[in-house]
Design a protein around this motif. Structure first.
Motif, PDB file in Angstrom:
ATOM      1  N   GLU A 132      -0.491  43.039  -2.702  1.00 31.97           N
ATOM      2  CA  GLU A 132       0.484  43.638  -1.800  1.00 31.97           C
ATOM      3  C   GLU A 132       0.185  44.365  -0.760  1.00 31.97           C
ATOM      4  N   ALA A 133      -0.493  45.447  -1.219  1.00 31.88           N
ATOM      5  CA  ALA A 133      -0.988  46.700  -0.289  1.00 31.88           C
ATOM      6  C   ALA A 133      -2.116  46.406   0.412  1.00 31.88           C
ATOM      7  N   ILE A 134      -2.959  45.500   0.096  1.00 34.73           N
ATOM      8  CA  ILE A 134      -4.150  45.226   0.722  1.00 34.73           C
ATOM      9  C   ILE A 134      -4.367  43.677   1.012  1.00 34.73           C
ATOM     10  N   PRO A 135      -3.750  43.106   2.101  1.00 31.19           N
ATOM     11  CA  PRO A 135      -3.359  41.781   2.476  1.00 31.19           C
ATOM     12  C   PRO A 135      -4.769  41.092   2.852  1.00 31.19           C
ATOM     13  N   GLU A 136      -5.873  41.977   3.402  1.00 34.23           N
ATOM     14  CA  GLU A 136      -7.000  41.680   3.860  1.00 34.23           C
ATOM     15  C   GLU A 136      -7.785  40.968   2.629  1.00 34.23           C
ATOM     16  N   PHE A 137      -7.653  41.208   1.449  1.00 32.42           N
ATOM     17  CA  PHE A 137      -8.313  40.193   0.458  1.00 32.42           C
ATOM     18  C   PHE A 137      -8.055  38.944   0.434  1.00 32.42           C
ATOM     19  N   ASP A 138      -8.964  38.104   0.320  1.00 29.52           N
ATOM     20  CA  ASP A 138      -8.941  36.677   0.384  1.00 29.52           C
ATOM     21  C   ASP A 138      -8.602  36.076  -0.999  1.00 29.52           C
ATOM     22  N   VAL A 139      -9.169  36.809  -1.861  1.00 30.40           N
ATOM     23  CA  VAL A 139      -8.952  36.514  -3.405  1.00 30.40           C
ATOM     24  C   VAL A 139      -9.057  37.878  -4.192  1.00 30.40           C
ATOM     25  N   ILE A 140      -8.559  38.064  -5.166  1.00 32.78           N
ATOM     26  CA  ILE A 140      -8.791  39.296  -6.330  1.00 32.78           C
ATOM     27  C   ILE A 140      -8.593  38.558  -7.721  1.00 32.78           C
ATOM     28  N   ILE A 141     -10.080  38.873  -8.142  1.00 28.54           N
ATOM     29  CA  ILE A 141     -10.252  38.539  -9.493  1.00 28.54           C
ATOM     30  C   ILE A 141     -10.090  39.565 -10.543  1.00 28.54           C
ATOM     31  N   ALA A 142      -9.338  39.492 -11.315  1.00 28.50           N
ATOM     32  CA  ALA A 142      -8.953  40.831 -12.388  1.00 28.50           C
ATOM     33  C   ALA A 142      -9.222  40.429 -13.818  1.00 28.50           C
ATOM     34  N   GLY A 143      -9.542  41.623 -14.405  1.00 21.98           N
ATOM     35  CA  GLY A 143      -9.818  41.676 -15.883  1.00 21.98           C
ATOM     36  C   GLY A 143      -8.752  42.715 -16.568  1.00 21.98           C
ATOM     37  N   HIS A 144      -8.945  43.013 -17.774  1.00 20.36           N
ATOM     38  CA  HIS A 144      -8.464  44.087 -18.484  1.00 20.36           C
ATOM     39  C   HIS A 144      -7.323  43.759 -19.407  1.00 20.36           C
ATOM     40  N   GLU A 145      -6.408  42.855 -18.920  1.00 17.34           N
ATOM     41  CA  GLU A 145      -5.162  42.427 -19.514  1.00 17.34           C
ATOM     42  C   GLU A 145      -5.472  41.312 -20.665  1.00 17.34           C
ATOM     43  N   HIS A 146      -6.584  40.642 -20.744  1.00 12.52           N
ATOM     44  CA  HIS A 146      -6.767  39.639 -21.723  1.00 12.52           C
ATOM     45  C   HIS A 146      -5.783  38.592 -21.383  1.00 12.52           C
ATOM     46  N   ALA A 147      -5.512  38.096 -20.135  1.00 16.24           N
ATOM     47  CA  ALA A 147      -4.376  37.209 -19.861  1.00 16.24           C
ATOM     48  C   ALA A 147      -5.034  36.238 -18.923  1.00 16.24           C
ATOM     49  N   THR A 148      -4.497  35.111 -19.075  1.00 12.78           N
ATOM     50  CA  THR A 148      -5.102  34.108 -18.127  1.00 12.78           C
ATOM     51  C   THR A 148      -3.747  33.593 -17.288  1.00 12.78           C
TER      52      THR A 148
END
Length: 609
Positions: A259-275
């Motif tokens: 939300e804060a950085i709309p320039e991103f085309d995609v964000i790939i995350a980790g840490h939460e162990h969620a899918t």
């Protein structure tokens, strides 16, 4: 010439210049990550359309083979052996593929056995599989900077993280970004990690010596501003949960970053162990689960307009690994790691003379939890054993520990190292601290925030989906009650120590793990000055080590279940455990809801029918 050099040195030594020369020759004591510069993966193409793909793993936690060493069983959706099969197919279909790992690589599943190796096997796996990027996770710091930095250097790709800087110089610890040229398309990877590493490693300040972990959103913004106009695709790679945590919850998570950085085309995350794979405004945000259960896949279709590449389509998904054929090259290369891990897991450290928990599931009484874990509803011999061990070695009066695995139990028979890992999932170290009675009570109120308040008509107790189960601790050495008819902050009742009410002004000796010490310090309930014992410098410093040692040296090799029932839940409604409703739960007619990420069972109370 030799005479001249000798004269200069003597002059320097005699005239005070030696101090200046020494200062000038002094090396920067900080670790220097020297890899830099744009990377050309493939040369520009002579056409006006192209497809670029990103494949990513996260939270592998030591998984190379599809095997869980804590229970010595195959894990059919874990390990680089499975993710490599999926990634190889992606690369076959889409040659212009960038491969990255989004952190928490070096810890878990017997990874600690290989700490002293020149290059850790998991980093060897990244190199074998030709990973381009690695984002450090919080668990990368568990074994100290020397171990981490050795492996950072030995990774053939680039390590990227924009929100870690040196405290003294404010220089970046690692690369804030990396730009790749793929068929002429410029792909920028900008990384960040969880900012709470100091809190989690609070018992071992050397693990983050001279490092600052900064606000990820501000760090990412600064980095993106610096590379404006230098990329065609902008990818965020963040070892950060969807919505952040602690004081940053709802502020600096992966969703808030989008939300804060709309320039991103995609964000790939980790840490939460969620899918998950969600779109926040126009930005895809996805996380590929844990251990290699999925590979995050993003596809960019681009066309060239006025000599510039323009994205015309983005697709994102998580590709599951369950059922795929293991990669032969991984199975062959790391057979030695598997065999060594199996040998360690099956080393016998003692005997268990009776089952520790009868009916691990509170409602069904089965060994696998599908409703509620008994050990979080009532005191058990298993949690008492862990607290007994901690109390003994920390020489404390009170101890606190959490249930890290809902299904954990000890069964009669041989007690092996894999059983120690099963009942104590993490390789935490042990600490002893002095804590004021007032702060002990505040901490206890915090930890029972794991429960939801009950009301008449509830048949089951529900857990707070926003409160991780590993943060719910059970204490020994004191008597207490948890009144779930009360709201958060007013639930701890009738707390006594040696038959007397806890004195808010008195000081008590508390045994706990290093992570929980971080919780207490971050909330102002303890400080470094309160520490009277830390196992971090012991030859075998982990609580797992102490459980094995206590079994052999104190209990004579045989452990027996003992439970003192020092705590209980009170304030439950008359409808609790209603037989008719419980029968429908047992039959499967009524399902108890789990959290959306599957990590927390029983997040809504079942109501009386």
């Amino acid at each position: 010439m030799k005479l001249y050099n000798t004269f200069v040195l003597l002059l320097a030594a005699s005239s005070g210049y030696a101090r200046i020369i020494k200062k000038c020759m002094k090396k920067d004591p900080n670790f220097s990550y020297t890899k830099s510069g744009d990377i050309v993966i493939s040369e520009p193409i002579d056409r006006n359309n192209v497809t670029i793909t990103i494949a990513a793993t996260s939270d592998m936690h030591g998984r190379i083979y599809p095997w869980e060493y804590a229970i010595d069983e195959a894990d059919n959706d874990a390990g680089f052996a499975l993710t490599d099969t999926v990634v190889s197919k992606i690369k076959e279909d889409y040659p212009n593929t960038l491969l990255m790992d989004v952190g928490d690589l070096l810890q878990g599943n017997s990874a600690e056995l290989f700490i002293k190796y020149y290059t850790h096997p998991t980093v060897q796996a990244l190199n074998l599989l030709k990973y381009d990027v690695w984002i450090p996770g919080n668990h990368e710091f568990n074994y100290g900077l020397s171990f981490l930095q050795r492996n950072l250097k030995h990774f053939n790709g680039r390590v990227v993280c924009s929100n870690i800087k040196y405290a003294d110089s404010l220089k970046y610890y690692l690369l804030p970004y990396q730009i790749y040229s793929i068929s002429g398309v410029r792909v920028a990877i900008v990384g960040a990690t969880a900012p709470h590493i100091k809190q989690w490693e609070a018992s071992n300040p050397d693990h983050f010596k001279n490092l600052e972990f900064l606000d990820p959103i501000e760090s990412l913004k600064t980095t993106i501003k610096a590379i404006k106009g230098k990329y065609d695709i902008l990818v965020g790679a963040v070892h950060i949960s969807r919505n952040g945590e602690y004081e940053a919850e709802g502020k600096t998570g992966a969703f808030q970053i989008a939300e804060a950085i709309p320039e991103f085309d995609v964000i790939i995350a980790g840490h939460e162990h969620a899918t998950y794979c969600d779109k926040i405004n126009d930005t895809w945000v996805l996380e590929p689960g844990r251990y290699g259960s999925h590979v995050a896949f993003t596809k960019f279709d681009l066309v060239k307009e006025n000599d510039h590449w323009k994205i015309v389509n983005i697709e994102a998904e998580n590709i599951g690994t369950n059922g795929v054929t293991p990669s032969q090259r991984v199975m062959e290369k790391f057979k030695w790691v598997h065999e060594q891990s199996l040998a360690d897991a099956n080393e016998i450290v003692g005997k268990v003379d009776a089952d520790f928990i009868e009916g691990v599931d509170y409602i069904t009484s089965k060994s696998k939890v599908t409703t509620m874990p008994r050990a979080q509803i009532e005191d058990t011999a298993l949690m008492d054993l862990i607290n007994e061990v901690q109390t003994y070695y920390a020489k404390s009066e009170i101890s606190t520990a959490a249930l890290f695995n809902n299904n954990q139990n000890l069964k009669a028979g041989d007690f092996k190292r894999k059983d120690v890992a099963f009942i104590y999932k993490y390789d935490n170290t042990l600490m002893g601290i002095n804590i004021k009675g007032e702060n002990l009570l505040k901490y206890m109120e915090w930890t029972v925030g794991y429960y939801q308040t009950v009301k008449e008509g509830d048949v089951t107790i529900a857990f707070n989906p926003d409160f991780r189960s590993y943060n719910y601790d059970m204490l020994s050495g004191i008597q207490y009650e948890i009144d779930l008819s009360e709201p958060e902050g007013r639930r701890i009742k009738n707390v006594t120590f040696n038959g007397k009410k806890i004195d808010p002004n008195a000081t008590y000796k508390l045994a706990l793990n290093n992570y929980r010490f971080g919780t207490l310090t971050s909330n102002g309930w303890a400080t470094e000055a309160d520490v009277y014992y830390s196992s971090v410098n012991d030859p075998k410093p982990t609580i797992r080590d102490f459980i094995a040692k206590y079994t052999q040296e104190v209990l004579g090799g045989t452990i027996s279940p003992k439970c003192d029932h020092n705590w209980k839940i009170v304030g439950l409604p008359k409808s609790f455990n209603d037989p008719a409703t419980i029968a429908k739960i047992k039959s499967g007619e009524i399902k108890i809801p789990r959290s959306s990420d599957g990590r927390t069972p029983n997040v809504e109370p079942v109501r009386k029918i």
